[in-house]
Design an enzyme around this catalytic site. Structure first.
Site, PDB file in Angstrom:
ATOM      1  N   CYS A 131       3.865  -2.569  -2.023  1.00  9.77           N
ATOM      2  CA  CYS A 131       5.250  -2.928  -1.720  1.00  9.77           C
ATOM      3  C   CYS A 131       5.338  -2.975  -0.207  1.00  9.77           C
ATOM      4  O   CYS A 131       5.353  -1.932   0.443  1.00  9.77           O
ATOM      5  CB  CYS A 131       6.243  -1.917  -2.285  1.00  9.77           C
ATOM      6  SG  CYS A 131       7.932  -2.236  -1.725  1.00  9.77           S
ATOM      7  N   CYS A 134       8.951  -1.492   1.250  1.00 16.71           N
ATOM      8  CA  CYS A 134       9.280  -0.061   1.199  1.00 16.71           C
ATOM      9  C   CYS A 134       8.243   0.671   0.370  1.00 16.71           C
ATOM     10  O   CYS A 134       7.100   0.793   0.780  1.00 16.71           O
ATOM     11  CB  CYS A 134      10.708   0.162   0.705  1.00 16.71           C
ATOM     12  SG  CYS A 134      11.173  -0.770  -0.782  1.00 16.71           S
ATOM     13  N   SER A 135       8.627   1.154  -0.815  1.00 15.31           N
ATOM     14  CA  SER A 135       7.670   1.892  -1.642  1.00 15.31           C
ATOM     15  C   SER A 135       7.955   1.680  -3.118  1.00 15.31           C
ATOM     16  O   SER A 135       7.830   2.605  -3.907  1.00 15.31           O
ATOM     17  CB  SER A 135       7.719   3.378  -1.293  1.00 15.31           C
ATOM     18  OG  SER A 135       9.040   3.863  -1.472  1.00 15.31           O
ATOM     19  N   CYS A 136       8.371   0.463  -3.516  1.00 14.72           N
ATOM     20  CA  CYS A 136       8.611   0.164  -4.927  1.00 14.72           C
ATOM     21  C   CYS A 136       7.333   0.448  -5.720  1.00 14.72           C
ATOM     22  O   CYS A 136       6.246   0.042  -5.308  1.00 14.72           O
ATOM     23  CB  CYS A 136       9.037  -1.294  -5.113  1.00 14.72           C
ATOM     24  SG  CYS A 136      10.630  -1.657  -4.336  1.00 14.72           S
TER      25      CYS A 136
END
Lengths: 226, 102
Positions: A131, A134-136
């Site tokens: 991702c 961000c941090s999906c």
């Protein structure tokens, strides 16, 4: 709690440690878990949480229950899912056709309401998930992402030079195999379905699940016999 | 509701600056690829981030882009690709002039 995206700066407090704190307001600062003082985002998160509780919009128990849910989801769920797909061709077909429906059928609580796409590793295609924004991460099936998944070098290099990055994870993808990088940038979440290793024909489903580590389901490595 | 693009169609991702909660990474803006699959409609995150939900849902697509189209100096095999999700208002048909579209 918003369900669509997992901002890299969001902080989940687990009591003895936190996830996602960036060590200050500088967005370029490395992501580190520091044991000492709470950082900018820790303080911001705590202030907002206390305000929401004070105003009666959410309860402290709801916050605690959400953290409990987050912690209850671990890579073992994904491992069991993959082992089932390896041993039940009809289930594998459903999993690839509609990941969200298949994990619910398997009994995994899709608590964040995201949609799941399952990516099959084949002798011709190697899938890798990142991702960049961000941090999906497919939290219902894998739990919280590892710190390296949220780091800027991983996020940048997975899309820029995936083969060099994979080599550093000890994964050599031959030139004859296509690399398909999936930037998990919006509403979908991605789970890699690794290939079942040769020599596992007589193994039980739980034995197979033990071969399926978290990293094999992100696509940075492949399952192997111990 | 109809969709503007179909699977396999060549598209160009808009190259524009936009403030706020934009989910189109800068590194793919202005790049061309193909629709890998058509996804459902979702709330437009650019509006949702500011609490505007009603009537803002937009079609989402997965777009497949060749790595060599993203990075001119990409040194892996020509078949290597990147796939990501792009909302309809960030897409233009690739066979039209780049200035046309959303």
């Amino acid at each position: 709690m918003t369900t669509t995206h997992d901002p890299a700066h969001g902080t989940v407090d687990h009591g003895d440690h936190t996830h996602g704190g960036t060590g200050g307001a500088d967005p370029h600062a490395p992501i580190e878990n520091t044991a000492g003082e709470p950082d900018y985002f820790d303080v911001l998160q705590q202030a907002i949480r206390e305000l929401l509780v004070e105003k009666g919009l959410i309860s402290a128990d709801e916050v605690r229950a959400m953290v409990e849910t987050l912690d209850a989801h671990r890579p073992a769920l994904g491992s069991a899912l993959v082992a089932r797909a390896w041993t039940d061709p009809a289930f594998k077909e459903r999993l690839l056709a509609d990941g969200t429906a298949a994990i619910e059928e398997f009994g995994i609580d899709n608590y964040d309401g995201t949609k799941l796409i399952v990516l099959e590793q084949t002798p011709e295609v190697h899938n890798l998930v990142v991702c960049t924004l961000c941090s999906c991460y497919p939290r219902p099936v894998l739990g919280l992402p590892p710190d390296w998944y949220k780091s800027r070098p991983y996020r940048a290099r997975a899309v820029r030079e995936p083969r060099a990055l994979l080599k550093e994870f000890g994964t050599e993808v031959p030139d004859g195999v296509t690399i398909r990088v999936h930037d998990s940038n919006a509403n979908m979440r991605y789970l890699v379905l690794p290939m079942r290793p040769a020599g596992t024909e007589d193994m039980s489903e739980p034995e197979l699940a033990a071969l399926v580590t978290r990293d094999t389901m992100i696509g940075v490595t492949t399952p192997r016999l111990p | 509701m109809s969709t503007r693009f179909v699977e396999g169609q060549r598209v160009r991702i808009a190259d524009r600056d936009a403030p706020g909660h934009v989910r189109t990474p800068v590194y793919v803006r202005g790049k061309e690829g193909r629709i890998e699959r058509v996804l459902p409609r979702f709330l437009n995150p650019e509006r949702e981030a500011y609490g505007v939900n009603e009537g803002t849902d937009v079609r989402l697509y997965r777009v497949r882009i060749e790595q060599s189209a993203l990075w001119p100096d990409y040194d892996g095999p020509a078949d290597d690709v990147l796939e990501l999700e792009i909302y309809e208002h960030w897409l233009e048909p690739a066979d039209h002039s780049p200035t046309e579209g959303a």
